[in-house]
Design an enzyme around this catalytic site. Sequence first.
Site, PDB file in Angstrom:
ATOM      1  N   ASP A  13       1.069  -1.286  -0.365  1.00 55.90           N
ATOM      2  CA  ASP A  13       0.088   0.004  -0.170  1.00 55.90           C
ATOM      3  C   ASP A  13       0.964   1.130  -0.411  1.00 55.90           C
ATOM      4  O   ASP A  13       0.645   2.727   0.712  1.00 55.90           O
ATOM      5  CB  ASP A  13      -1.117   0.323   0.987  1.00 55.90           C
ATOM      6  N   LYS A  16       1.800   2.170  -5.124  1.00 59.31           N
ATOM      7  CA  LYS A  16       2.076   1.731  -6.226  1.00 59.31           C
ATOM      8  C   LYS A  16       1.684   1.419  -7.544  1.00 59.31           C
ATOM      9  O   LYS A  16       1.631   2.065  -8.693  1.00 59.31           O
ATOM     10  CB  LYS A  16       2.723   0.171  -6.254  1.00 59.31           C
ATOM     11  N   GLY A  40      -4.879  -3.856  -3.468  1.00 58.57           N
ATOM     12  CA  GLY A  40      -5.468  -3.000  -3.281  1.00 58.57           C
ATOM     13  C   GLY A  40      -4.114  -1.871  -3.857  1.00 58.57           C
ATOM     14  O   GLY A  40      -4.117  -1.619  -3.376  1.00 58.57           O
ATOM     15  N   HIS A  41      -5.009  -1.091  -5.293  1.00 60.63           N
ATOM     16  CA  HIS A  41      -5.246  -0.196  -6.112  1.00 60.63           C
ATOM     17  C   HIS A  41      -5.000   0.704  -5.883  1.00 60.63           C
ATOM     18  O   HIS A  41      -6.010   0.578  -6.751  1.00 60.63           O
ATOM     19  CB  HIS A  41      -3.589  -0.244  -6.774  1.00 60.63           C
ATOM     20  N   GLN A 222       1.770  -6.384  -3.741  1.00 59.82           N
ATOM     21  CA  GLN A 222       2.229  -6.557  -2.360  1.00 59.82           C
ATOM     22  C   GLN A 222       3.763  -5.816  -2.082  1.00 59.82           C
ATOM     23  O   GLN A 222       3.962  -5.165  -2.764  1.00 59.82           O
ATOM     24  CB  GLN A 222       2.537  -8.006  -2.286  1.00 59.82           C
TER      25      GLN A 222
END
Length: 427
Positions: A13, A16, A40-41, A222
């Site tokens: 988180d 990225k 989750g981006h 990740q």
Amino acid sequence: MPAVIVLGAQWGDEGKGKATDQLGQHTDLVVKFNGGNNAGHTVVIDGEKYALHLLPAGILAEGVTPIIGNGVVVDLDVLFEELAEITERGVDCSRLRISSNAHIIPPYNRLMDQANERARGNNLIGTTGRGIGPTYADKMNRIGLRIQDLFHPEELRAKVEAALAPKNTIFEAVDIPALDPAEVSDHLLSFADRIKPMLCDVSLVVNDALDRGDTVLFEGGQATMLDIDHGTYPFVTSSNCTAGGAITGSGVGPCNIERVLGVAKAYLTRVGSGPFPTELDPNEGVGKFLLETGHEYGVTTGRKRRCGWYDAVVVKYAAQINGLTDLAITKLDVLTGLDTIKVCTAYDCDGVEYDTVPEHRAVFDHAKPKYIEVPGWQEDITDCRSFDELPQAAQDYIKLIEDLSGVKVSIVAVGPDREQTINRFWK
Ligand code: GDP
Ligand code: IMO
Ligand code: MG
């Protein structure tokens, strides 16, 4: 920049998604090489927010060919839901290509994820519950399902039956209803026709692109400290999130890689269990400030992220493991308003000082941070677009990060929007 890897230098988180989207605007191919919909981006473009899980964040950059590499694990339900959602918002997904060798997350592995966590009792990993670990375990155990298996229905049915039988026994033991192998197979096979046009030999496509001189960005999910080999095992994810994963997860040779960009927050967060030496109390003081000002809630599970001071030992370790050539420091704006800022430069582990991440878990578990304290700044920096516009204390903070990691900070992010970025050295 013919081939660049973008990956997380902390515990995930870091921003990225935003970095990939931004660099993706000058890129031909964006290849996701590891993980699945545990990621989750969030990418914000002109104030509009997109949350991506399985699809490469590069899909939002116009003109890019987004690719899902063989190292990714694919939940077919999620793939088509996410595609429908962002297509509806006007994003052109027609160029998406997927490796036929990528493994499928079958519905039973979502349940296995739950069963495994239940079996751990108080020693939870705190997984995202998306079936990631069990699917990589099946892959290593050579009982996994690959996307190409969808075109051999009878073989697929036999594989599902063989893989599911022992898992159903486990489900029954932990009060999870058993699954019917025929139903599982029917469900998976129902995706075959829809996915077929998207499939390709990713290694060939990417190598051809590199031969043509196209630019390729490898997008990591990740982060280094969640890497199955180099992270805080067992409190990690189940893939190689580090630079080597880009090579094996897409089928290119290491000499193609020109630069490795590590993305790190100007402070630190972590979701799920495991050691975190600089962690702060979320209910008071700076811990509460970072949680609230940084909106530190997970994109995938909505969980509160654990927050703490920047740990220079962790980022120096990420530089070592990945061969980082550049750093992107994100969320610098979140630190605005603090009188002073602490940076961890070493650990005290039961009286012994470490300036690197200790190899032994039992030592790292006892790591107490040793801090230096530097001046903060009060000015709003969200409109700064060049390094010189930043207040002196913010510039000094970035230079300190650079000195402590030995890696140049090429990009500084000062807000969530695509535009809120200072490009210092990235060409
Ligand atoms: P990822 O998993 O590494 O892509 O990161 P996430 O998207 O899960 O979390 C990063 C969060 O920080 C997202 O909500 C982004 O919109 C936000 N973000 C990224 N860069 C910045 C920044 O420089 N400042 C602020 N305030 N937010 C940022
Ligand atoms: P992005 O790509 C932060 C964490 C989970 C858990 C551990 C294992 O958005 O940075 P898993 O479901 O992968 O088996 O969970 O890893 N985790 C993440 N933490 N960001 C992520 O992805 C993560 N993906 C997994 O919280 O501790
Ligand atoms: Mg995330």
